[in-house]
Design a protein around this motif. Structure first.
Motif, short mmCIF file in Angstrom:
data_model
loop_
_atom_site.label_atom_id
_atom_site.label_comp_id
_atom_site.label_asym_id
_atom_site.label_seq_id
_atom_site.Cartn_x
_atom_site.Cartn_y
_atom_site.Cartn_z
N PRO A 138 8.55 8.87 3.72
CA PRO A 138 7.57 9.92 3.99
C PRO A 138 6.25 9.36 4.54
O PRO A 138 5.77 8.32 4.09
CB PRO A 138 7.34 10.55 2.62
N LEU A 140 3.33 10.57 4.21
CA LEU A 140 2.25 10.63 3.24
C LEU A 140 2.21 9.36 2.39
O LEU A 140 1.15 8.78 2.14
CB LEU A 140 2.43 11.86 2.35
N LEU A 141 3.41 8.90 1.98
CA LEU A 141 3.50 7.67 1.20
C LEU A 141 2.95 6.50 2.00
O LEU A 141 2.21 5.66 1.48
CB LEU A 141 4.96 7.43 0.80
N ILE A 144 -0.86 6.70 2.19
CA ILE A 144 -1.48 6.29 0.93
C ILE A 144 -1.36 4.79 0.74
O ILE A 144 -2.28 4.12 0.27
CB ILE A 144 -0.83 7.07 -0.24
#
Lengths: 345, 392
Positions: A138, A140-141, A144
């Motif tokens: 992902p 988003l991972l 981050i």
């Protein structure tokens, strides 16, 4: 709700009305559309009545914003400005991110895509591993992760110095600043410098400083999008007839010339439409900047909604902004597509 | 021996050292690989402290799911393993190469067994493997007197409702207590099924000859595609309760809202994909079916859709993979809902594990990667079975 209506209309159309109600297609169609339209109208009226109890005006945007934003580009924003100014700051931040992101991910994507078809076994395998790993995790991972990575860089007192050209620390990355004269003549290049002021505050005093959040979201977006572009490039090159390469080899061109003069110009025709889609995805994915606090348009509108409410008008503004950005990208890419399209098609 | 050296030498020369540029590239790539593999293995085997994953494993996989209700999840796993056994038997009729497709699953199970060191869990995992073998060896089609394919489709169709029943009967677990990896799986599953159904409806609606239906479907698709998924999740969180009738408003909890948004969002994208497939069906096919006396419904369901969907299977699966990855976006929308990534972040907030983000993110990445990669392999083998893959 609309879905239920479509289903019921279709069912009605096929099972009830067809042999029972109307004999001609035209009349049947008009009636069905009439019923559908009435139902749609009823739902819209219901939604409108419900929504009218909420705040629907746009005048909240002209109030004082009252919050500060970390990243700014092209705008001169301060908390005393209106909310429109705050929102525009966010829009410009998104545009900056999208422009740089598209440029870098195209470069990296084409590079990896070509590397996936390299005659060198090791290069091919590395490119394949890159694509298969990055594409399946992902975004988003990844963002981050890059954010944690940039925050774990050395502090500005122990900055990493790469030949005095790039200075890296957890306060941001400083690049040389290029000063342009009128007419695009480069008059000076200012190297980035870290200085300690009299009261022991260490900071970048010159150079073009990229903030940590921008770097993290950019790394995430570029590395992720490039893996998709690489697959598109690979597919396009593989779709070309083999005779093209062989003919170029027979003419005595070297492999770089074959790539630059024969393969890529032809592959570009196949590449552009799906890559446009990836650019649009990148634009929408830039809203993930919200998790790491890069003040893009979504973060700013989130703050405005938290402070002032007015969720529905704000959402209309957000949708329109993203849509116009997508529209702009589509127009530009269609222009390129027309330029590379075969004459006569 | 000698010929082996000659052969490997010629392989090396052909694949790594064919020209000056290639030699340079090979050395760069080799040093990069060695550096990367070296530092990765140093990290994984020496410097990483996997205690953070070990201690928080339950949090990561199940979130705040109550411990006494875990049997519900185990029954679901048994059922899924049983169904996988049946399906595996069906797809692996004459070939063993499909074993490769479920190898990520087995790897995943092995990985889970290793760090836990809990007899109970190992036993239950072994039991689910037993279920898989029962499914594989049971002549289920003879027992139920069904065609193998029908059995598969029927079995998987009732799986999701069955799992929801397992989770809800005898008291049940509230959706607010769902969390972790389990929640990601449930959200993606619901999103895929409903997204596909509604996407199909919208695609047909968009291709309809009735202008009102066509324009309203187009409007829906374009509006949904205009804004990013995070924005829609945020929107659902803020606005949906205000727009629903008051009787429903309290019943639509966050999990349901997220499921609605994921399905509605995926439906718009899938509608566009299927529309591409619909356009690829030759007009002669429709004319031929009309000439055979089929009505509109029969033409669409028997002639057009099978061909259209067959042509877009790769794009559909990549949309499903995108949805699977997008289940993490609940975190970005700021919903108070702990899926895998959110659980990971809360594990990192524990005092003794602050700063161990590498271990946590690597573990989470691996969990997501296994499913995505498995799905893309599966799509690849389906493409091959259907003869869609022209690369050979």
């Amino acid at each position: 709700m609309a879905i239920i209506i479509i289903v019921s209309t279709l069912l009605l159309r096929y099972f009830v009305i067809k042999d029972f109600f109307f004999r001609t297609n035209k009349r049947r169609n008009y009636t069905l559309q009439g019923i559908y339209l009435i139902l749609l109208g009823l739902i819209s009226i219901y939604l409108f009545v419900k929504a009218s109890k909420l705040e629907l005006g746009f005048d909240f945007l002209t109030n004082e914003a009252g919050f500060a934003l970390a990243n700014q580009w092209l705008t001169d924003y301060s908390p005393t400005n209106t909310r429109i100014n705050a929102y525009l700051t966010g829009v410009f931040n998104t545009i900056r991110l999208v422009i740089v992101g598209i440029a870098l991910s195209t470069l990296l994507g084409v590079l990896v895509g070509v590397a996936r078809l390299s005659s060198n076994w090791l290069v091919r395998k590395i490119a394949t591993a890159y694509v298969e790993v990055i594409r399946n995790i992902p975004l988003l991972l990844q963002i981050i992760f890059w954010w944690s990575f940039t925050l774990a860089l050395p502090t500005i007192k122990e900055y990493i110095n790469i030949f005095d050209i790039v200075l890296i620390s957890n306060r941001g990355t400083a690049l040389p600043e290029i000063l342009f004269f009128e007419g695009g003549v480069i008059i000076d290049i200012i190297r980035p410098v870290v200085t300690t002021s009299t009261n022991n505050v260490v900071s970048y005093t010159s150079g073009f400083v990229i903030s940590t959040e921008f770097l993290a979201i950019l790394l995430g977006l570029v590395i992720y999008t490039a893996s998709f572009i690489a697959e598109i490039v690979r597919g396009a090159i593989q779709a070309l007839p083999k005779g093209q390469t062989e003919a170029a080899q027979a003419l005595g061109l070297n492999s770089f010339q074959i790539l630059r003069l024969i393969i890529l110009p032809q592959a570009l025709r196949i590449i552009i439409p799906p890559v446009t889609n990836q650019y649009l995805n990148l634009t929408k994915n830039s809203s993930l900047a919200v998790v790491i606090g890069y003040s893009d348009l979504f973060l700013v509108s989130g703050i405005i909604m938290n402070k002032a409410g007015h969720a529905i008008p704000m959402f209309i503004v957000i949708i329109l902004t993203y849509q116009s950005m997508s529209f702009l990208i589509s127009i530009i890419m269609n222009y390129f597509n027309k330029k590379v399209a075969l004459v006569g098609n | 021996m000698n010929s082996f050296i000659v052969r490997s030498n010629s392989w090396l020369i052909k694949n790594l050292f064919s020209s000056k540029l290639n030699i340079l590239l090979s050395f760069c790539a080799m040093s990069l690989t060695i550096y990367f593999v070296w530092s990765l293995s140093i990290f994984v085997f020496i410097s990483a402290d996997w205690k953070v994953v070990d201690v928080n494993l339950r949090l990561l996989l199940l979130g705040p799911f109550p411990k006494e209700a875990e049997w519900r999840i185990w029954i679901s796993i048994f059922w899924v393993a049983f169904m996988s056994g049946i399906t595996y038997k069906n797809i692996s009729r004459f070939q063993t190469k499909h074993l490769f497709n479920i190898s990520p699953l087995i790897l995943f199970i092995l990985f889970l067994i290793n760090p836990v060191n809990n007899i109970m869990i190992t036993f239950l995992l072994a039991l689910s493997l037993v279920c898989l073998f029962i499914g594989y060896n049971l002549p289920a089609n003879r027992i139920f007197k069904l065609n193998q394919n029908t059995l598969n489709i029927l079995g998987w169709a009732i799986t999701l409702p069955l799992i929801v029943v397992f989770l809800k009967i005898f008291g049940g677990v509230e959706t607010t207590k769902w969390g972790g990896y389990f929640l990601n799986i449930m959200l993606a599953w619901v999103g895929i099924i409903f997204g596909f159904i509604f996407g199909l409806i919208f695609a047909i609606g968009r291709a309809s000859s009735l202008p009102v239906v066509r324009y309203s479907c187009t409007f829906y698709i374009e509006v949904i595609r205009a804004a990013p998924l995070v924005a829609w999740l945020f929107f659902a969180y803020l606005v949906i309760p205000d727009l629903l009738p008051d009787i429903f408003a309290n019943k639509v909890d966050i999990a349901l809202r997220v499921m609605i948004v994921l399905s509605a969002f995926t439906a718009a994208y899938i509608a566009e994909i299927i529309r591409g497939g619909l356009q690829s069906v030759a007009i002669g096919q429709i004319e031929a079916s009309k000439a055979l006396g089929m009505n509109g419904y029969q033409t669409t369901s028997l002639i057009v859709l099978p061909q259209a969907i067959r042509a877009v299977i790769p794009a559909l699966v990549s949309q499903f993979i995108a949805l699977w990855k997008d289940t993490t976006l609940i975190l970005a929308a700021g919903l108070a809902f702990r899926e895998l990534l959110g659980s990971g972040k809360s594990a990192l907030a524990q005092f003794e594990f602050i700063g161990q983000y590498n271990e946590i993110y690597m573990f989470i990445g691996l969990l997501f990667w296994i499913v995505s990669f498995g799905m893309s392999r599966l799509s690849f083998s389906i493409e091959k079975d259907l003869g869609l893959n022209q690369e050979g």
